[in-house]
Write an enzyme that holds these catalytic residues in place. Structure first.
Site, PDB file in Angstrom:
ATOM      1  N   TYR A   1       7.160   4.350   2.507  1.00 56.49           N
ATOM      2  CA  TYR A   1       7.205   3.364   1.425  1.00 56.49           C
ATOM      3  C   TYR A   1       8.642   3.001   1.069  1.00 56.49           C
ATOM      4  CZ  TYR A   1       5.990   1.255  -3.106  1.00 56.49           C
ATOM      5  OH  TYR A   1       5.838   0.393  -4.174  1.00 56.49           O
TER       6      TYR A   1
ATOM      7  N   ILE B   1       5.332   1.032 -13.203  1.00 53.27           N
ATOM      8  CA  ILE B   1       4.584   0.066 -13.993  1.00 53.27           C
ATOM      9  C   ILE B   1       3.174   0.602 -14.243  1.00 53.27           C
ATOM     10  CG2 ILE B   1       3.835  -2.338 -14.134  1.00 53.27           C
ATOM     11  CD1 ILE B   1       6.902  -1.941 -13.973  1.00 53.27           C
TER      12      ILE B   1
ATOM     13  N   ILE C   1       0.848  -1.192   0.000  1.00 54.56           N
ATOM     14  CA  ILE C   1       0.000   0.000   0.000  1.00 54.56           C
ATOM     15  C   ILE C   1       0.880   1.237   0.000  1.00 54.56           C
ATOM     16  CG2 ILE C   1      -1.890  -1.155   1.209  1.00 54.56           C
ATOM     17  CD1 ILE C   1      -0.965   0.318   3.777  1.00 54.56           C
TER      18      ILE C   1
END
Length: 240
Positions: free
Chosen positions: A147, A180, A85
């Site tokens: 992250y 991506i 996430i």
């Protein structure tokens, strides 16, 4: 007998592509998901791959989920830790909850799932674990201290666990995708996305299937001499 694989976050985006690639390689695949029941049902109807719901940040849920997959499909031979996430924000704006959510899911989930299958893999002297890191865990990214820390931790986790598994026939590797073409990236404002693509030498976003091919290689039975490695699939954006 077909090898049994669990793919966390396996019903959408990169995870869906990985689930399909492993299925097409002849494996019996269990696709884990966290919350979107409707999308998971659609995934199963479309692919024939059974979806299993649990939160990878919850250790007990991971243990129970792995046991359910084993009861349904057989002992787990392959684990792909893909679930992740984002809770982006600068340090000034990020609260402790946003930090903990990302660390617990993205990094803690790798520990929880590996722990859930580790003894079984050791007992059978075979296993393939692939952890999905990120270019931002290698190079850092503004507004993503949580992250980037989690993904960087995945790369260290991979190297350490690979040393523990090597003698037992368990390989542990990581893939570090670049940007991506998934729903997560599609949510980025177009002007920001254009700047990102401009920095990618191949001149485009990656495809989920390109990540899945790397995972399938690392999960193959004849990939037993590859362990502790991180495969960067980023279009040349970050080379090291």
């Amino acid at each position: 007998m077909a090898r049994v694989a669990i793919v966390t976050g396996g019903t959408r985006g990169i995870g869906e592509a990985i689930s399909l690639a492993l299925r097409d390689a002849g494996m019996s695949v269990a696709a884990n998901y966290a919350g979107n029941d409707e999308r998971a049902r659609a995934f199963t109807e479309r692919t024939g791959i059974k979806a299993y719901k649990w939160d990878v940040a919850d250790f007990d849920a991971c243990v129970a989920g792995a046991k359910q997959v084993e009861a349904d499909l057989g002992p787990v031979d392959v684990l792909v830790n893909n679930a992740g996430i984002t809770r982006d924000g600068t340090m000034k704006r990020m609260d402790r909850g946003a930090w903990e959510d990302v660390i617990d899911t993205n990094l803690g989930g790798c520990f929880n799932m590996a722990k859930a299958v580790w003894d079984s893999m050791n007992g059978r002297k075979y296993g393939r674990i692939v952890n999905i890191g990120s270019i931002n865990g290698q190079a850092g990214q503004y507004g993503q201290v949580n992250y980037a820390a989690a993904k960087s931790g995945i790369h260290g986790f991979t190297k350490a666990l690979a040393q523990e598994g090597a003698r037992a026939g368990i390989t542990v590797n990581a893939i570090a995708p670049g940007y991506i073409d998934t729903d997560m990236v599609a949510a980025v404002p177009q002007e920001v996305l254009d700047k990102i693509v401009a920095k990618i030498p191949v001149g485009r976003l990656g495809k989920a299937e390109e990540i899945a091919r790397g995972v399938a290689f690392l999960c193959a039975e004849d990939a037993g001499f590859v362990t502790g490695s991180t495969l960067s699939i980023n279009g040349g954006q970050h080379m090291y």
